[in-house]
Design a protein around this motif. Structure first.
Motif, PDB file in Angstrom:
ATOM      1  N   THR A  78     -23.461  46.742  73.987  1.00  0.00           N
ATOM      2  CA  THR A  78     -24.104  47.315  75.167  1.00  0.00           C
ATOM      3  C   THR A  78     -25.248  48.215  74.703  1.00  0.00           C
ATOM      4  O   THR A  78     -25.532  48.289  73.503  1.00  0.00           O
ATOM      5  CB  THR A  78     -23.097  48.137  75.986  1.00  0.00           C
ATOM      6  N   LYS A  79     -25.899  48.885  75.659  1.00  0.00           N
ATOM      7  CA  LYS A  79     -27.000  49.782  75.298  1.00  0.00           C
ATOM      8  C   LYS A  79     -26.581  50.803  74.251  1.00  0.00           C
ATOM      9  O   LYS A  79     -27.338  51.143  73.356  1.00  0.00           O
ATOM     10  CB  LYS A  79     -27.501  50.527  76.551  1.00  0.00           C
ATOM     11  N   ILE A  80     -25.357  51.307  74.417  1.00  0.00           N
ATOM     12  CA  ILE A  80     -24.798  52.248  73.443  1.00  0.00           C
ATOM     13  C   ILE A  80     -23.495  51.644  72.936  1.00  0.00           C
ATOM     14  O   ILE A  80     -22.514  51.559  73.677  1.00  0.00           O
ATOM     15  CB  ILE A  80     -24.530  53.626  74.077  1.00  0.00           C
ATOM     16  N   ALA A  81     -23.494  51.208  71.700  1.00  0.00           N
ATOM     17  CA  ALA A  81     -22.333  50.515  71.135  1.00  0.00           C
ATOM     18  C   ALA A  81     -21.077  51.378  71.240  1.00  0.00           C
ATOM     19  O   ALA A  81     -21.089  52.562  70.896  1.00  0.00           O
ATOM     20  CB  ALA A  81     -22.601  50.149  69.686  1.00  0.00           C
ATOM     21  N   GLY A  82     -20.007  50.755  71.732  1.00  0.00           N
ATOM     22  CA  GLY A  82     -18.742  51.466  71.847  1.00  0.00           C
ATOM     23  C   GLY A  82     -18.613  52.294  73.108  1.00  0.00           C
ATOM     24  O   GLY A  82     -17.639  53.036  73.263  1.00  0.00           O
ATOM     25  N   TYR A  83     -19.598  52.174  74.002  1.00  0.00           N
ATOM     26  CA  TYR A  83     -19.573  52.940  75.248  1.00  0.00           C
ATOM     27  C   TYR A  83     -19.593  51.988  76.444  1.00  0.00           C
ATOM     28  O   TYR A  83     -20.340  51.011  76.461  1.00  0.00           O
ATOM     29  CB  TYR A  83     -20.773  53.883  75.318  1.00  0.00           C
ATOM     30  N   GLU A  84     -18.759  52.294  77.438  1.00  0.00           N
ATOM     31  CA  GLU A  84     -18.641  51.472  78.633  1.00  0.00           C
ATOM     32  C   GLU A  84     -19.555  51.997  79.743  1.00  0.00           C
ATOM     33  O   GLU A  84     -19.600  53.212  79.980  1.00  0.00           O
ATOM     34  CB  GLU A  84     -17.192  51.499  79.119  1.00  0.00           C
ATOM     35  N   ASP A  90     -11.175  53.558  71.675  1.00  0.00           N
ATOM     36  CA  ASP A  90     -11.356  53.217  70.268  1.00  0.00           C
ATOM     37  C   ASP A  90     -12.490  54.020  69.658  1.00  0.00           C
ATOM     38  O   ASP A  90     -12.381  54.532  68.542  1.00  0.00           O
ATOM     39  CB  ASP A  90     -11.644  51.713  70.135  1.00  0.00           C
ATOM     40  N   THR A  91     -13.595  54.156  70.410  1.00  0.00           N
ATOM     41  CA  THR A  91     -14.727  54.944  69.919  1.00  0.00           C
ATOM     42  C   THR A  91     -14.343  56.404  69.762  1.00  0.00           C
ATOM     43  O   THR A  91     -14.696  57.053  68.771  1.00  0.00           O
ATOM     44  CB  THR A  91     -15.919  54.813  70.887  1.00  0.00           C
ATOM     45  N   LEU A  92     -13.619  56.942  70.740  1.00  0.00           N
ATOM     46  CA  LEU A  92     -13.183  58.340  70.666  1.00  0.00           C
ATOM     47  C   LEU A  92     -12.290  58.572  69.454  1.00  0.00           C
ATOM     48  O   LEU A  92     -12.393  59.603  68.775  1.00  0.00           O
ATOM     49  CB  LEU A  92     -12.444  58.725  71.947  1.00  0.00           C
ATOM     50  N   ALA A  93     -11.411  57.605  69.171  1.00  0.00           N
ATOM     51  CA  ALA A  93     -10.511  57.726  68.019  1.00  0.00           C
ATOM     52  C   ALA A  93     -11.305  57.713  66.719  1.00  0.00           C
ATOM     53  O   ALA A  93     -11.030  58.505  65.804  1.00  0.00           O
ATOM     54  CB  ALA A  93      -9.492  56.589  68.036  1.00  0.00           C
ATOM     55  N   LYS A  94     -12.301  56.828  66.634  1.00  0.00           N
ATOM     56  CA  LYS A  94     -13.132  56.757  65.427  1.00  0.00           C
ATOM     57  C   LYS A  94     -13.951  58.029  65.249  1.00  0.00           C
ATOM     58  O   LYS A  94     -14.105  58.541  64.137  1.00  0.00           O
ATOM     59  CB  LYS A  94     -14.059  55.541  65.505  1.00  0.00           C
ATOM     60  N   GLU A  95     -14.488  58.545  66.358  1.00  0.00           N
ATOM     61  CA  GLU A  95     -15.283  59.770  66.296  1.00  0.00           C
ATOM     62  C   GLU A  95     -14.412  60.961  65.893  1.00  0.00           C
ATOM     63  O   GLU A  95     -14.851  61.831  65.133  1.00  0.00           O
ATOM     64  CB  GLU A  95     -15.962  60.028  67.637  1.00  0.00           C
ATOM     65  N   ALA A  96     -13.177  60.984  66.407  1.00  0.00           N
ATOM     66  CA  ALA A  96     -12.252  62.065  66.059  1.00  0.00           C
ATOM     67  C   ALA A  96     -11.901  62.022  64.582  1.00  0.00           C
ATOM     68  O   ALA A  96     -11.839  63.058  63.905  1.00  0.00           O
ATOM     69  CB  ALA A  96     -10.985  61.967  66.905  1.00  0.00           C
TER      70      ALA A  96
END
Length: 295
Positions: free
Chosen positions: A69-75, A94-100
């Protein structure tokens, strides 16, 4: 409406037909219909929101199919922005977990230490020797009761897991949002190109939330390093009440004797001044066990 030529008129009509077809297709989307109904949009609001409706439908289709998407990993999320449709993007679980996880690893700074130490967890610390329990419990208490506990001076033979335990502690603290700097002290002393660089580095690391000076006493002994680097770091941390940990192959008494012996001869009082700060900052614990680096 006047056109410069019949061709221009036909092109404009074709563009308008295409736009009309696209608009109808967008407005057929059930989510768009539900959004319009929920927000009680009037025709003018719908018309002025078409570009955002189109963005949402397009990006949501990509998201559902697994395309970037426009921002990978974001809905994409559709929302009412002062009477008109707008699109924002929300991080997936999943993105939040990776960022954490990334944020957690950034809270553990390694200087001269193996990079894989950022992957050691507290569950990896072994209690297969009864002589390890007191040290283990002391570190565990520090983790659970931060910042109300003092640091620890952990000594023991080569390879018994002193650095490993400190890395596990740092990663456990990172889970709680606490930053730790682990420094292999002999490398820290030898890797800097000059005294000015070393002083600059020391002034930086002395301010970290939790500091671990690993393998202290294994460095080449030097009175300038002892009095202008080590003592400065310890003095600052003592004044600011910042938790400080040490690992060594030497007991505190042996380290004091080591720091006293320089090229100038026996400098007992200078060594005692440094060790006074070490003792105020930490409690001494032995870590026993077999050499875990073998095999």
């Amino acid at each position: 409406m006047a056109f410069d030529s019949i061709a221009d008129g036909m092109k404009t009509r074709l563009d308008w037909d295409k736009y009309h077809q696209l608009s109808e297709k967008i407005l057929e989307n059930q989510e768009i219909q539900d959004f319009i109904s929920k927000n009680d949009f009037q025709p003018l609001q719908v018309n002025k929101s078409l570009s955002k409706f189109n963005e949402y439908v397009t990006e949501k289709a990509k998201f559902v199919s697994g395309e970037p998407t426009k921002i990978a990993g974001y809905e994409p999320i559709l929302f009412n922005n002062e009477g008109f449709a707008d699109v924002t993007y929300r991080a997936t679980a999943d993105t939040l977990a990776k960022e954490a996880e990334l944020s957690k690893k950034r809270r553990v700074r390694l200087i001269g230490m193996p990079k894989d130490m950022v992957d050691i967890s507290w569950d990896d610390v072994l209690l297969d020797d009864a002589n390890r329990i007191k040290a283990y419990q002391a570190v565990a208490t520090f983790i659970s009761d931060y910042p109300n506990q003092a640091g620890i001076y952990l000594y023991g033979q080569f390879g018994v897991g002193k650095s490993f335990m400190m890395a596990a502690m740092a990663n456990e603290l990172a889970e709680k949002g606490i930053s730790t700097t682990l420094i292999h002290y002999p490398s820290f002393i030898s890797d800097n190109s000059g005294f000015d660089d070393l002083k600059a580095q020391a002034n930086e690391v002395k301010k970290t939330e939790v500091l671990v000076l690993d393998d202290i006493g294994a460095e080449s002994n030097n009175d300038w390093i002892r009095d202008n680097i080590l003592q400065v770091i310890l003095q600052y941390r003592m004044q600011e009440n910042l938790p400080t940990f040490f690992t060594s192959n030497l007991t505190m008494l042996e380290l004091e004797q080591r720091l006293a012996m320089t090229k100038k001869g026996d400098e007992t009082w200078s060594a005692k001044r440094v060790m006074e700060r070490v003792r105020k900052l930490s409690t001494e614990y032995a870590l026993a066990g077999e050499n875990r680096r073998n095999g």
